[in-house]
Design an enzyme around this catalytic site. Structure first.
Site, short mmCIF file in Angstrom:
data_model
loop_
_atom_site.label_atom_id
_atom_site.label_comp_id
_atom_site.label_asym_id
_atom_site.label_seq_id
_atom_site.Cartn_x
_atom_site.Cartn_y
_atom_site.Cartn_z
N THR A 1 14.70 -6.72 2.12
CA THR A 1 15.41 -7.39 3.20
C THR A 1 14.62 -8.60 3.65
OG1 THR A 1 14.30 -5.99 4.80
CG2 THR A 1 16.50 -5.35 4.09
N THR B 1 8.95 -4.86 -1.95
CA THR B 1 7.67 -5.34 -2.47
C THR B 1 6.98 -4.37 -3.42
OG1 THR B 1 6.57 -4.51 -0.49
CG2 THR B 1 7.22 -6.82 -0.50
N ASP B 2 7.30 -3.07 -3.34
CA ASP B 2 6.54 -2.09 -4.13
C ASP B 2 6.53 -2.40 -5.62
OD1 ASP B 2 5.96 -0.77 -1.84
OD2 ASP B 2 6.79 1.18 -2.46
N LYS C 1 0.63 -6.33 -6.52
CA LYS C 1 0.54 -5.93 -5.11
C LYS C 1 -0.79 -5.21 -4.95
CE LYS C 1 3.00 -3.56 -1.39
NZ LYS C 1 4.16 -2.77 -0.98
#
Lengths: 411, 611
Positions: free
Chosen positions: A81, A157-158, A234
């Protein structure tokens, strides 16, 4: 419970004095009531009585007044989002995907470009899979073919780095394809969504011509970094600046709030390649993280796979007891690629005995590829190459900036 | 003033920091730091988020008139949670237990399932842009029949360093917010209730003490006025004055409104650009301004400058509203000529604006954008002046007057904190909580049981040293010795620059115990404590200050002194005791307790006289 519906006006006589409120939901048997003071409390449902059932008010459609003279940008959303809104009646936070809603949530966007949106999926990024990567690649390709100046992919984002790598391999792009997300929820006034959103739009109209991830570069709201889709990872579970380029410097930066873009020399420029789609993937590939004492039986879980990436120790090693089982897998037709769990640096299996043994049985050295990128690349190579020799050649050749021939100072 | 006749209604919100080991939603210590100890800085922008209806909370919107960039200081005692870079840890159970204890002391009903909320606060004092808060219990009683509506547990905001810079050491310290109903009707009553509630809070022994650890917000309205919340009254003694002045302000504003209406006043004219009029002005403010706008307020003449509170006028209210646009303030013709603006300039201004005797002209000097914003704010506030007293959140100024901060927030600013799971409070939890003795009850007990003078008993019960006093007394030390040491000796030592706060409680008790057991002399207490405060252990400190002298050592000294003065003794007989006491004490001071010296001397003197 069934007696109340979300949004019902109720009187709650819990604890004596009657209090007015709104019924929100049932939580473990308690009725959650939003008091008129704004606080939610969980109380026994039998202390509440219905006053009035209020029909839900439909959310107001935002008009998206867009400047036709600005470049066309396409937003493809997969579930991350960058815009949300709060229903203050119930306190519910909902993700927003229409162009109007996104522009309303991030008003500055309308001065960067005009937008079309395409909602592909609404899923948490841990639920992504290769089939969705393929759909995403097709959607991105179509948007490029339909004339988008740049494509923005909103993504959780994962696993954003996996998807960015997958699209990097499947799509040849003349325009920027920018993955963006937020680490802190979009409902909060401090969310990184606005800055990331604006910087991604600015990167999408920039002279860049490859797939990239644009996220906060520091914990401050000072600039975003532009990371190559095949070299980004990440590296923190919650910080805004979780995304890092590994083994290369970022492709560039977007300053905030000026939105000025600076690109590094090694960033691929716009229109260097024509658009093309190569969307075949071999899904039967796995990734295993070696650890001291790992029993060979762990490998049996990968039986039948066409490819296996190992995140080995140091220069790219596994325990000696795994050599024979790996040989059996390779002999049975599985391609095995070695990467390093150090993440930084490259593998070199010529230095120690186990390394030489691994080369002898046919393990492919993955160079300085990130383990996750190597997995995605292996899927793509196995889906597109003809014959084992070509697999070996493609896996060791730099296709989309995923392999560096040199290990740079200071990185 | 007859407050009951005015229809004064007031309630209080008390914010009290809790003395927990860790913060409310992270495992950081609750230690306050010096700004220069900071380990780093970062900065963020905060922005109001839109609701389902496309609306922004009115209080939030007011804060967002300017683009807000905030800087934050980090410390080695803060973590990513304070930075809004990590989800919150579960609600601190120690804080919840203190909160429930307080709830029980006010006979409140706990909520069965406590939900943590996010309350939007975008003045920069919370890195996230919201404050986490949970309603824990409801419906408590006050002596005299007042009602406590709610007790909430909340995180403390970051400390403002200056302007838009904040320090994160304070962010997240647990605090309770206790809200009464508007059940008070005189200023004195408000102060009395606040005092009582503060006493109850301190009775737990688990709240933080000192300046800034307790803050009172006061809600006030008079008949035909409006609910106004005054934030951050730190001194209890000022509460009644704040209430008096707010009642005065509301009454004054209502009178102005009536007069404006009688004059047929209005607010809504367009501002005009008068920059040219002031090209040669001596006013330093106007001289450097890019644009000067003038707004005529027909019928407002004389009323804008009328005092509504000591040091505050309707013009001050206009100015507060205008400042939200980033301007320094406004001028109005009720106060001019002044500030370097001449009478001729005022006349020219009035004529340019077409203003007559009964009109007032407002001047705003800034950039065009800011000035236009400020004018619209003044128009808005002037229109309110024609309507009613506006509902507002105000901040206290020195002396007890107040200034406008923002509109009262709506319920619109609260939504669930989804990262924190609800906490259930079972029916037995409250019953198992120990209810602390009230400080008033303690004072009574100290007077009756420990035989202290009632004033001293109260001083002990209400002091910050109460826990130490109780610890020592339960440890078996004579209450008077404890009292004299921690309220007398400590004060003297402090005056001499000794860091008495560095003396560990256990060490003090050990020293006093040694005195009671005759191992150290009472006279040596200041000396021993000075050394302990410097970091010496109790044992060595005692032996350095009072080299141990046994009774037989003392007897030997006394015999020697007596034998040297036999003539004197024969002459004075019993009356020699006093002077001899002085001689002996001069030799043994600090090493032996005076009482023992007196006893031994008396005995030895008797022996000599009887010989």
């Amino acid at each position: 419970m069934g007696e109340f519906e979300t949004g019902d006006r109720v009187v709650c006589r819990y604890g004596g004095e009657p209090r007015d409120g709104t019924y929100i939901t049932d939580r473990d048997g308690w009725a959650v009531i939003k008091l008129d003071s704004g606080y939610n409390i969980g109380v026994s449902p039998d202390t509440c009585t219905l006053v009035e059932r209020i029909p839900a008010i439909p959310a107001r459609e935002a008009d998206a007044g867009q400047d036709e003279s600005l470049p066309l940008l396409s937003i493809v959303s997969t579930g991350g989002t960058i815009a949300s809104r709060i229903d203050y009646r119930t306190g519910a936070v909902t993700s927003q995907f229409s162009a109007g809603d996104i522009l309303r949530a991030i008003p500055g966007l309308s001065s960067v470009g005009r937008f079309t949106t395409r909602q592909l999926y609404t899923i948490l990024s841990e639920n992504m899979n290769p089939a969705i990567w393929q759909e995403l690649a097709r959607a991105v390709y179509e948007e490029i073919r339909d004339g988008a100046t740049g494509v923005i992919v909103t993504h959780g984002t994962d696993t954003m780095a996996y998807s960015a790598a997958a699209v990097s391999f499947m799509v040849d792009t003349p325009v920027p394809v920018i993955f963006v997300g937020s680490q802190r929820s979009a409902d909060r006034p401090s969310s990184d969504n606005v800055m990331n959103g604006l910087c991604s739009a600015s990167a999408a109209v920039s002279p860049l011509g490859e797939v990239a991830v644009v996220m906060h570069d520091t914990t401050s709201d000072d600039r975003c970094a532009i990371h190559r889709g095949t070299r980004v990872r990440k590296m923190h579970s919650s910080r805004r600046d979780a995304f890092r380029s590994i083994g290369v410097s970022p492709l560039g930066y977007v300053n905030y709030p000026s939105l000025e873009v600076t690109l590094s020399d090694h960033a691929v420029r716009r229109a260097t390649k024509g658009p093309a789609l190569h969307d075949r993937l071999e899904e039967r590939c796995g990734l295993v993280w070696f650890y001291p004492g790992m029993p060979p039986s762990v490998l049996s879980g990968f039986e039948g796979m066409k490819g296996l990436v190992i995140a080995g120790t140091g220069l790219g090693h596994v325990g000696t007891s795994l050599i024979q089982p790996l040989k059996a897998m390779i002999d049975a037709g599985c391609e095995v690629v070695m990467t390093t769990q150090c993440l930084h640096g490259r593998v070199c299996d010529r230095v120690y005995d186990t390394g030489r043994d691994l080369l002898d049985i046919g393990v492919i050295e993955g160079g300085d590829m990130l383990p996750e990128t190597a997995l995605v690349k292996l899927m793509w190579v196995l889906g597109n190459a003809s014959g084992r020799e070509q697999v070996r050649v493609l896996m060791t050749r730099d296709l989309k900036g995923e392999c560096n021939g040199r290990s740079y100072n200071g990185l | 003033m007859d407050y009951e006749a005015l229809g004064l209604k007031a309630g209080i919100e008390i914010h009290q920091q809790l003395n927990t080991h860790e913060k409310l939603f992270c495992r950081c210590p609750t230690t306050l730091r010096k700004f220069e100890e900071r380990s780093g800085e970062f900065y963020r922008y905060l922005r109001a988020t839109v609701s389902e209806m496309g609306e922004i909370d009115r209080a939030a919107r007011e804060e967002m008139k300017q683009s807000r960039k905030f800087c934050y200081y980090t410390y080695d005692s803060t973590c990513l949670v304070e930075n809004d870079e990590e989800p919150p840890a579960p609600l601190n159970t120690e804080a919840l237990e203190i909160c429930l204890t307080i709830a029980r002391m006010f006979q409140m009903t706990p909520i069965e399932q406590v939900h943590t909320m996010r309350k939007l606060v975008i003045d920069g004092s919370n890195t996230s842009g919201f404050q986490r808060t949970a309603l824990v219990a409801i419906n408590g009683v006050l002596p005299g029949g007042g009602l406590i509506e709610t007790i909430c547990i909340e995180e403390e905001a970051a400390q403002r360093v200056e302007d838009e810079t904040f320090s994160l050491d304070r962010l997240g310290i647990p605090l309770v917010e206790i809200t009464t109903s508007p059940c008070m009707h005189t200023p004195e009553q408000v102060q009395e209730v606040a005092g009582y509630m503060g006493m109850v809070l301190r009775s737990t022994g688990r709240v933080r003490r000192g300046l800034g650890t307790i803050r009172q917000d006061v809600n006030i309205s008079v008949r035909d006025g409006a609910r106004v919340e005054i934030k951050g009254v730190q001194e209890l003694d000022l509460i009644a004055e704040v209430v008096r002045r707010e009642a005065l302000r509301q009454v004054g504003l209502i009178a102005i409104r009536d007069e404006l209406r009688a004059r047929n006043a209005s607010a809504g004219e367009e501002a005009i650009d008068v920059t040219g009029l002031f090209s040669g002005t001596a006013s330093s403010v106007l001289k450097k301004a890019k644009v000067i706008l003038a707004l005529k307020l027909p019928g407002f003449g004389g009323l804008v400058g009328r005092e509504i509170q000591p040091g505050r006028r309707l013009g001050s209210e206009f100015s507060d509203y205008a400042k939200k646009c980033g301007v320094g303030g406004i001028f109005h013709t009720d106060e001019l000529p002044a500030y370097g603006v001449t009478g001729d300039e005022v006349a020219a201004l009035k004529s340019a604006a077409g203003a007559g005797e009964q009109d007032c002209v407002i001047l705003v000097a800034a950039t065009r954008e800011k000035a236009a914003c400020a004018v619209s704010q003044v128009v808005r506030r002037a229109q309110m002046a024609l309507e009613q007293v506006p509902e507002e959140t105000r901040k206290m100024l020195e002396g007890g007057s107040t200034a406008y901060m923002r509109p009262l927030p709506g319920a619109a600013r609260m939504y669930p904190e989804t990262d924190v799971l609800p906490v259930c409070i079972g029916p037995d939890v409250m019953e198992n909580l120990a209810v602390p003795e009230l400080l008033t009850e303690k004072a009574d007990r100290f007077a009756t049981v420990l035989k202290f003078d009632p004033a001293v008993a109260r001083q002990i019960a209400y002091s910050e040293q109460l826990p130490l006093f109780e610890l020592a007394v339960t440890g078996g030390i004579t209450p008077m010795l404890v009292y004299r040491t921690i309220y007398g000796t400590y004060k003297e030592l402090k005056r001499e620059g000794v860091q008495v706060e560095d003396i560990p409680d256990g060490s003090l008790i050990a020293v006093l115990k040694a005195v009671e057991e005759g191992k150290a002399a009472k006279e040596a207490i200041p000396g021993i404590l000075t050394k302990v405060a410097d970091g010496m252990a109790v044992g060595p400190a005692i032996s350095e200050c009072s080299p141990s002298m046994s009774r037989s050592d003392l007897e030997e000294i006394v015999r020697r002194i007596l034998s040297e003065r036999t003539d004197f003794i024969r002459e004075k007989k019993q009356a020699a005791l006093g002077p001899l006491m002085g001689v002996v004490m001069a030799e043994v001071r600090g090493a032996v307790d005076g009482k023992l010296v007196s006893e031994v001397l008396r005995k030895e003197l008797e022996r000599v006289l009887n010989a």
